[in-house]
Design a protein around this motif. Structure first.
Motif, short mmCIF file in Angstrom:
data_model
loop_
_atom_site.label_atom_id
_atom_site.label_comp_id
_atom_site.label_asym_id
_atom_site.label_seq_id
_atom_site.Cartn_x
_atom_site.Cartn_y
_atom_site.Cartn_z
N THR A 1 -6.44 7.10 -5.06
CA THR A 1 -7.18 5.85 -5.08
C THR A 1 -6.87 5.13 -6.39
O THR A 1 -6.14 5.63 -7.23
N GLY A 2 -7.43 3.95 -6.55
CA GLY A 2 -7.21 3.19 -7.77
C GLY A 2 -5.97 2.32 -7.67
O GLY A 2 -5.63 1.82 -6.60
N PRO B 1 -1.43 28.95 -3.69
CA PRO B 1 -1.94 28.57 -2.37
C PRO B 1 -1.92 27.06 -2.20
O PRO B 1 -1.73 26.32 -3.17
N PRO B 2 -2.11 26.57 -0.99
CA PRO B 2 -2.22 25.11 -0.81
C PRO B 2 -3.41 24.57 -1.58
O PRO B 2 -4.39 25.28 -1.84
N VAL B 3 -3.31 23.30 -1.96
CA VAL B 3 -4.41 22.65 -2.69
C VAL B 3 -4.65 21.26 -2.11
O VAL B 3 -3.79 20.67 -1.45
N HIS B 4 -5.86 20.79 -2.34
CA HIS B 4 -6.19 19.39 -2.10
C HIS B 4 -6.19 18.71 -3.46
O HIS B 4 -6.98 19.07 -4.35
N MET B 5 -5.31 17.75 -3.63
CA MET B 5 -5.14 17.07 -4.91
C MET B 5 -5.52 15.59 -4.73
O MET B 5 -5.03 14.92 -3.83
N HIS B 6 -6.44 15.13 -5.57
CA HIS B 6 -6.83 13.73 -5.52
C HIS B 6 -6.64 13.11 -6.89
O HIS B 6 -7.19 13.58 -7.89
N LEU B 7 -5.85 12.02 -6.94
CA LEU B 7 -5.59 11.30 -8.18
C LEU B 7 -6.22 9.92 -8.07
O LEU B 7 -5.93 9.17 -7.13
N HIS B 8 -7.07 9.59 -9.03
CA HIS B 8 -7.60 8.23 -9.14
C HIS B 8 -6.87 7.57 -10.29
O HIS B 8 -7.03 7.95 -11.45
N LYS B 9 -6.05 6.57 -9.95
CA LYS B 9 -5.13 5.97 -10.92
C LYS B 9 -5.78 4.78 -11.61
O LYS B 9 -6.19 3.80 -10.95
N VAL B 10 -5.88 4.85 -12.93
CA VAL B 10 -6.46 3.79 -13.75
C VAL B 10 -5.46 3.26 -14.78
O VAL B 10 -5.39 2.06 -15.02
N ILE B 11 -4.68 4.15 -15.38
CA ILE B 11 -3.71 3.76 -16.40
C ILE B 11 -2.57 2.99 -15.74
O ILE B 11 -1.96 3.49 -14.79
N PRO B 12 -2.28 1.77 -16.18
CA PRO B 12 -1.24 0.97 -15.52
C PRO B 12 0.15 1.58 -15.70
O PRO B 12 0.42 2.27 -16.69
N MET B 13 1.01 1.31 -14.72
CA MET B 13 2.39 1.80 -14.74
C MET B 13 3.31 0.75 -15.34
O MET B 13 2.99 -0.43 -15.36
N GLY B 14 4.46 1.22 -15.84
CA GLY B 14 5.39 0.30 -16.48
C GLY B 14 4.81 -0.33 -17.71
O GLY B 14 5.17 -1.46 -18.07
N ALA B 15 3.93 0.40 -18.37
CA ALA B 15 3.21 -0.14 -19.53
C ALA B 15 3.56 0.56 -20.83
O ALA B 15 3.12 0.14 -21.89
N GLY B 16 4.33 1.65 -20.76
CA GLY B 16 4.65 2.40 -21.97
C GLY B 16 3.53 3.30 -22.45
O GLY B 16 3.53 3.74 -23.60
N LEU B 17 2.58 3.59 -21.56
CA LEU B 17 1.40 4.39 -21.93
C LEU B 17 1.50 5.85 -21.50
O LEU B 17 0.63 6.65 -21.82
N GLY B 18 2.53 6.20 -20.74
CA GLY B 18 2.73 7.60 -20.35
C GLY B 18 1.78 8.11 -19.29
O GLY B 18 1.60 9.33 -19.18
N GLY B 19 1.19 7.23 -18.50
CA GLY B 19 0.18 7.68 -17.55
C GLY B 19 0.72 8.64 -16.50
O GLY B 19 0.09 9.66 -16.21
N GLY B 20 1.88 8.36 -15.93
CA GLY B 20 2.45 9.26 -14.94
C GLY B 20 2.81 10.61 -15.54
O GLY B 20 2.61 11.66 -14.91
N ALA C 1 -8.19 10.06 -13.36
CA ALA C 1 -9.00 11.21 -12.96
C ALA C 1 -8.19 12.02 -11.95
O ALA C 1 -7.60 11.46 -11.02
N LEU C 2 -8.15 13.32 -12.15
CA LEU C 2 -7.37 14.21 -11.30
C LEU C 2 -8.20 15.43 -10.92
O LEU C 2 -8.68 16.15 -11.79
N GLU C 3 -8.38 15.63 -9.61
CA GLU C 3 -9.12 16.79 -9.11
C GLU C 3 -8.20 17.62 -8.22
O GLU C 3 -7.51 17.08 -7.35
N ILE C 4 -8.18 18.93 -8.45
CA ILE C 4 -7.38 19.86 -7.65
C ILE C 4 -8.27 21.00 -7.21
O ILE C 4 -8.92 21.66 -8.04
N LEU C 5 -8.30 21.25 -5.91
CA LEU C 5 -9.13 22.30 -5.33
C LEU C 5 -8.29 23.15 -4.38
O LEU C 5 -7.40 22.61 -3.69
N PRO C 6 -8.54 24.46 -4.29
CA PRO C 6 -7.87 25.27 -3.26
C PRO C 6 -8.21 24.72 -1.87
O PRO C 6 -9.31 24.21 -1.64
#
Length: 269
Positions: free
Chosen positions: A52-53, A79-98, A38-43
């Motif tokens: 998180t996650g 402009p500046p933004v507030h970016m929040h990433l909730h990480k669920v897709i595992p890394m180093g898994a070959g799933l392309g999450g990043g 989940a990724l939220e970006i707000l001005p």
């Protein structure tokens, strides 16, 4: 603005040659699946990034979402933004999450600030962030070639299948996976392979990294065998590992379980 970057699986993966720039050329089918971050970006009044996650190694300055913002900022007044990433897709898994997180950052910023960038333009930005980032701009099945960033549209519909992805908490780096690979040209084109019935794929549609990584990590072939024993029409490792997926016609069995420390996702394609 809130969006949900998704993972992808590889239907076949052939490493065809080593490039002069140190990368490898490949042939594969990228297919989107609905395992999502989940990724939220707000001005905002000042730049802020939090997460998180699943913990992500390294500081925020190395995160692909911030790098995507900085890349666009070089060419557009953001402009500046507030970016929040909730990480669920595992890394180093070959799933392309990043890669998905980076591409979705570009997509969100394009909409949020009305930059009016075309999909082609967004793909060109995404290619500067990672080899498979550009796939997630359009997010539709493709045959990927070269570094995994040149695409041919593919009319492939697996909507009648349920996908089970099993990640046995083994982080395999790209360097580790490619370190022992021996590039070779496939004997058949991806188009011809994918036109065959899914039940035939297990005999013809291969991931070159399995031969390198399965002997080193015996949990991986065990997962693959268990998926076939449970009735999967096709099972394989995705990307350079370590996630293994199975495609089940209709639904997957409810009693399909794996050790408690494994991450398991199940969903319709």
């Amino acid at each position: 603005m809130l969006d949900f970057p998704n993972a992808k699986i590889n239907l076949g993966l052939y490493i065809t040659e080593k490039r002069p720039d140190g990368f490898h050329n490949l042939q594969s089918c990228f297919y989107p699946v609905r395992w999502n971050d989940a990724l939220e970006i707000l001005p905002a009044s000042e730049m802020r990034f939090d997460m998180t996650g699943i913990p992500v190694p390294g500081g925020p300055e190395t995160n692909l979402c911030l790098r995507a913002y900085q890349l666009l900022q070089q060419h557009h007044q953001l402009p500046p933004v507030h970016m929040h990433l909730h990480k669920v897709i595992p890394m180093g898994a070959g799933l392309g999450g990043g890669s998905a997180d980076a591409a979705f950052t570009l997509r969100i910023l394009n909409k949020l600030f009305e930059l009016n960038l075309s999909a082609d333009a967004l793909e060109n930005y995404a290619r500067q962030l990672g080899s498979d980032c550009a796939f997630f701009v359009r997010n539709k099945p493709v045959i990927a070639t070269e570094k995994g960033d040149v695409f041919e549209h593919l009319n492939l519909d697996l909507s009648g299948y349920t996908c089970v992805i099993v990640y046995p908490n083994i982080h395999i780096t790209t360097a580790e996976a490619y370190g022992s690979i021996q590039p070779k040209a496939p004997t058949c084109t991806m188009n011809l392979l994918l036109k065959q019935d899914v039940k035939v794929w297990q005999d013809v549609l291969l991931n070159d990294f399995e031969a390198v990584l399965f002997p080193k990590y015996p949990e991986l072939p065990q997962v693959k065998e268990k998926l076939y024993a449970a009735g999967a029409s096709y099972a394989a490792m995705t990307g350079s590992g370590a996630a293994i997926y199975g495609l089940f016609e209709g639904g997957a069995p409810d009693d399909l379980v794996f050790p408690g420390h494994y991450l398991v996702w199940k969903g319709a394609l």
